[in-house]
Design an enzyme around this catalytic site. Structure first.
Site, PDB file in Angstrom:
ATOM      1  N   LEU A   1      30.008   2.600  56.655  1.00 34.44           N
ATOM      2  CA  LEU A   1      30.818   3.664  56.083  1.00 34.44           C
ATOM      3  C   LEU A   1      29.780   4.756  55.333  1.00 34.44           C
ATOM      4  O   LEU A   1      28.765   4.499  54.845  1.00 34.44           O
ATOM      5  CB  LEU A   1      31.798   3.167  55.297  1.00 34.44           C
ATOM      6  CG  LEU A   1      32.745   2.107  56.137  1.00 34.44           C
ATOM      7  CD1 LEU A   1      33.729   1.472  55.114  1.00 34.44           C
ATOM      8  CD2 LEU A   1      33.577   3.010  57.148  1.00 34.44           C
ATOM      9  N   PRO A   2      30.473   5.808  54.769  1.00 35.27           N
ATOM     10  CA  PRO A   2      29.552   6.853  54.211  1.00 35.27           C
ATOM     11  C   PRO A   2      29.293   6.731  52.732  1.00 35.27           C
ATOM     12  O   PRO A   2      28.143   6.910  52.336  1.00 35.27           O
ATOM     13  CB  PRO A   2      30.265   8.155  54.362  1.00 35.27           C
ATOM     14  CG  PRO A   2      31.481   7.753  55.250  1.00 35.27           C
ATOM     15  CD  PRO A   2      31.563   6.327  55.564  1.00 35.27           C
TER      16      PRO A   2
ATOM     17  N   THR B   1      24.867   2.542  53.309  1.00 39.57           N
ATOM     18  CA  THR B   1      23.954   2.774  51.878  1.00 39.57           C
ATOM     19  C   THR B   1      24.865   3.266  50.863  1.00 39.57           C
ATOM     20  O   THR B   1      25.268   4.486  51.054  1.00 39.57           O
ATOM     21  CB  THR B   1      23.009   3.669  52.419  1.00 39.57           C
ATOM     22  OG1 THR B   1      22.010   3.109  53.253  1.00 39.57           O
ATOM     23  CG2 THR B   1      21.973   3.936  51.158  1.00 39.57           C
TER      24      THR B   1
ATOM     25  N   LYS C   1      16.735  -1.157  48.596  1.00 40.84           N
ATOM     26  CA  LYS C   1      16.481  -0.009  49.332  1.00 40.84           C
ATOM     27  C   LYS C   1      16.274   1.234  48.609  1.00 40.84           C
ATOM     28  O   LYS C   1      15.493   2.114  48.882  1.00 40.84           O
ATOM     29  CB  LYS C   1      17.703   0.373  50.339  1.00 40.84           C
ATOM     30  CG  LYS C   1      17.669   1.376  51.318  1.00 40.84           C
ATOM     31  CD  LYS C   1      18.651   1.852  52.445  1.00 40.84           C
ATOM     32  CE  LYS C   1      18.155   3.022  52.855  1.00 40.84           C
ATOM     33  NZ  LYS C   1      19.239   3.566  53.817  1.00 40.84           N
TER      34      LYS C   1
ATOM     35  N   LYS D   1      20.411  12.349  48.804  1.00 36.11           N
ATOM     36  CA  LYS D   1      21.663  11.316  48.771  1.00 36.11           C
ATOM     37  C   LYS D   1      21.044  10.073  48.209  1.00 36.11           C
ATOM     38  O   LYS D   1      21.507   9.498  47.179  1.00 36.11           O
ATOM     39  CB  LYS D   1      22.396  11.006  50.178  1.00 36.11           C
ATOM     40  CG  LYS D   1      23.551   9.935  49.991  1.00 36.11           C
ATOM     41  CD  LYS D   1      23.847   9.058  51.496  1.00 36.11           C
ATOM     42  CE  LYS D   1      24.839   8.135  50.920  1.00 36.11           C
ATOM     43  NZ  LYS D   1      24.903   7.252  52.353  1.00 36.11           N
TER      44      LYS D   1
END
Lengths: 307, 307, 307, 307
Positions: free
Chosen positions: B65-66, B99, B174, B249
């Site tokens: 998902l975003p 992420t 990450k 982002k």
């Protein structure tokens, strides 16, 4: 076999010259410090009374000096005193292994070219251990022909000999590399610290990043976080290695070059200021300057409670 | 063989789910976009009418998902609507490949733990090409047991599966990596540009630095200077690759984490601002945001005369 | 005369409420700390058993709380508990004087608007001394009408009342200002230090710059170099004033806003990291966090002893 | 009344010398450009064939040259050519109004002192408009006695005459000020942009900050956001004012000084890199270099068109 004049027999120059002697070359040394000169003659080198005296009779001149002003003065001379360029034979190859500003290297190279001489700037990395072991890295600037000739003697003292381009290119390539190294070290330190601050094990995080797109030399060879790698300065109280003061010097040379070429270097400039501030600190003022450059990690790490 | 619910079948999730289908797994998908759902059923997947409907019957739930708010809302639900945690069986393994901010990942993991469920945060890198090829990298946070279980299904979609630590550790690792990557990219760009400004050939300089202490992933795999490497975005007009907007982002998520953990990240923070400013520019406003992140090189390079 | 409910009677809220009492207003206070509440009743204020109890009967509600989550929770409530918005009368004016993230301020303002209520975000500066003296600065966000109404009561507690715009604008304007202040302080510190490093008298240099284009509030009111001005923290061992930890908090809120609005803030972001690193240091870890924010000067100054 | 030699009659030097003539002084000028020299003689000045010719007969020598190398060469001369120091009378006062590196200023001052001469470094600010109007600012380095003497002639050309300290102090103070100015300009630009990005009116935000702790010269006199102030470069397409290229030059001199004195200047160094990158951009490469330095605002502002 070529005869060599070696000017500047300090912590780096001394063992470098010694390796030439061990390889069977005729090496005539000069240093202002008699003890340094004696160390060379003790192992079979020759000594000269002056730098120009050593240079005049040599096929190859190698210099290892602290700063650009020394290199300019020694090669070019001044009103009162001849320089190396004034005394050497027309086929003498000139190799300067000092780490100095590129403008000085270019100035000496141009003055040498005016007299028909070949000059190579060949700054070195690898530290005193590499000098003793003959495993130094040389990054050279100068003509192709002079580089090929220089390579034969540099090979005796080093393991990696690069040709970066024309006059001054050796100095530029070295400081580009070391500026980038400082950025890698600071960037890696803050990434590891942010991981630790969020509960990650720095060893696990290092293992992940070094095989991912964050991979870089500091994670492979020189992890700044104590305890992650054995036998690196961070695991020995940041002793040994490459001193903060030397990184500050190299970043100063990098900024000199950036000013001269009108380059924008936000990361390199920030690294310089962070290292200058770091160098001033420590348990007593200025102490950090003598510690390994990976100690910049401490600027980001959470202090241990009982320090 | 385990049955999988896959929620979020976009540019990344679609090909990831497809690889599970190809491996013979029973995959029930859900996406708000009917076309995305049809693409899955066309190759033999099943479809559900709701995310919870897909999840209720699965052994493993995978979400892609975003942003954090979507993940929190989908798993935890709200007053009006049940969440995935309310409908799945007690042995269901939950894997979120989005992420997102680490705080959201930890919140969902804690809510799952309250219900006795295992939740893994497993953000992914490797892009749409890696998703299609099944060569993604997953960096996971969660318990050892859940990680081992997740690994069996992640192996079908990826080539490198890392276990970074407990809940949220995958997200943290990450963004630590990607923050460091941004620093490597900017630092390498300015070092190469300074070399070029001083007359060096960027290919020669790159070759020297990549085997020296400036060595890093961008020099090995992703040189930002046009013409140095083939088949990388910098040699294709900075098209393809990893978009500036996505780096912005990820750097935003990194700064979120740094704020939350009170971490000092001067290089990472500088990289973020440089990338935000860069994203706004281009031949028309905002255009740079759609170009590859190595295009930051243009902020340092001397403009070509005839641009 | 309007009746006021004052929630949060700590170091700032206590003296602010006291000034309202002294002005003859009816003030009903609430605080989780009984001692804080007693301090109010001792000087003629009233006390309530709950925040909502205080608010329900008031014409004006003023809140002074540590962070956005407290403000959201107090005004909006949750499943188990009513919020202030649920209990106040339809003409009650709501004023939050806390320094919090703009998103929280906007969220509460929107929830208030849904119920037809006016909400003002009115973060304050001026410290505990200004709170006692009634000389605080309030920077307000909200409608014109609500601002005019709020101004009558804020005037009792402060000397400068600004209207920055709509909901959340008070928070934004305050953190824009404080972010800029941090940049002024660091920039001035490094300019003065560079002057000193080059042999200049910091007082002479300050006198020149403050009437030149380098002029700024820190040179006028708050010189960071010890000995240049009397009666400022730098001349009192960096005690008193505005703590580094509070500047770190405000810079965190500024970065939150920059992330939310996709703004590029290279100087503000650098100032934050420098302050976070500074806060961790001192003669014992973390000590600098409790010193005045002008102590960042020490990161640039040559260490004092015997060099 | 003292006779003056004025060397360097360009955009700044020309109108400065003219003001001396208008004040009734005997001014003998020299410039390599005949047109510049003619402009002086047209209004009643005298001309010399060489700089030394002008200087030899003067009570006061004033020089206005582009860079340190010109100043060193003109005053000290070289093997082939005498310098001003070789030809002037023993009571001649030497005033250099050029903006150059402090090391050059100190070198010339020391060479002058060797000959018993007084030398003042007196860099100027205020631009060509201030030169014409006689309202320049001079920041001087040199002895008290020489400063008092210089002040009488500088007063004719300027409105503010500061004494910063001994030899070189004028140069240092000027670049400390201009480095700080660049930080104020960038910091103010990003604070205003963040406010705008969050919906604030830049005029309202400017009004608040300029009377708060964010107050600084750029908010008072030179707001970088178009439309906030009349008659400043930002409201005239960033034309006129102080060019980006000149700020880049001054920041280069500041970095030279920081390198020479081992100073940490993170904000100043960042401002330099941001300005260098900015100077390279524009609608055609390098165009921004010719615009006013407040145009750095555009690096932070949301692009104007149709978003």
């Amino acid at each position: 076999m070529a005869t060599v004049a070696f000017i500047g027999l300090g912590n780096m120059g001394g063992p470098m010259a010694a390796n030439l002697v061990k390889a069977g070359m005729t090496v005539t040394g000069f240093d202002l410090n008699p003890a340094a000169l004696k160390a060379l003659t003790d192992i079979g080198g020759l000594s000269a009374n002056t730098a120009c005296g050593a240079a005049a009779a040599a096929d190859i001149v190698i210099t290892m000096l602290p700063a650009g002003k020394h290199v300019r003065s020694l090669y070019i001379g001044n009103n009162d005193q001849k320089g190396i360029l004034d005394v050497v034979g027309k086929d003498t190859l000139l190799i300067d292994c000092s780490t100095i500003d590129a403008d000085s290297a270019r100035t000496v190279a141009a003055a040498a070219a005016d007299k028909g001489l070949e000059f190579i700037d060949a700054p070195v990395s690898g530290g005193t251990a590499g000098a003793a072991a003959g495993t130094l890295t040389f990054i050279c600037g100068g003509s192709d022909k002079a580089f090929e000739q220089a390579k034969t003697v540099l090979d005796v003292m080093g393991a990696n000999i690069f040709h970066a381009g024309g006059a001054g290119a050796g100095q530029i390539a070295k400081i580009c590399n070391n500026m980038l190294l400082s950025v890698l070290m600071v960037g890696t330190s803050e990434a590891l610290s942010m991981g630790i601050d969020n509960g990650l094990d720095p060893k696990v995080l290092s293992d992940i990043m070094k095989v991912s797109s964050g991979g870089n030399w500091t994670l492979d060879k020189y992890n700044p976080c104590p305890g992650v790698m054995d036998a690196v300065p961070s695991s020995k109280g940041y002793q040994g290695g490459f001193m903060v003061d030397l990184m500050v010097k190299d970043l100063g040379l990098a900024m000199d070059a950036a000013l001269s070429s009108q380059s924008s270097t936000p990361m390199g400039a920030l690294a310089r200021s962070l290292y200058v501030s770091h160098a001033k600190g420590g348990t007593k003022p200025g102490e950090n300057g003598k510690r390994d450059f990976s100690s910049i990690f401490e600027q980001f790490a959470v202090p241990a409670n009982d320090e």
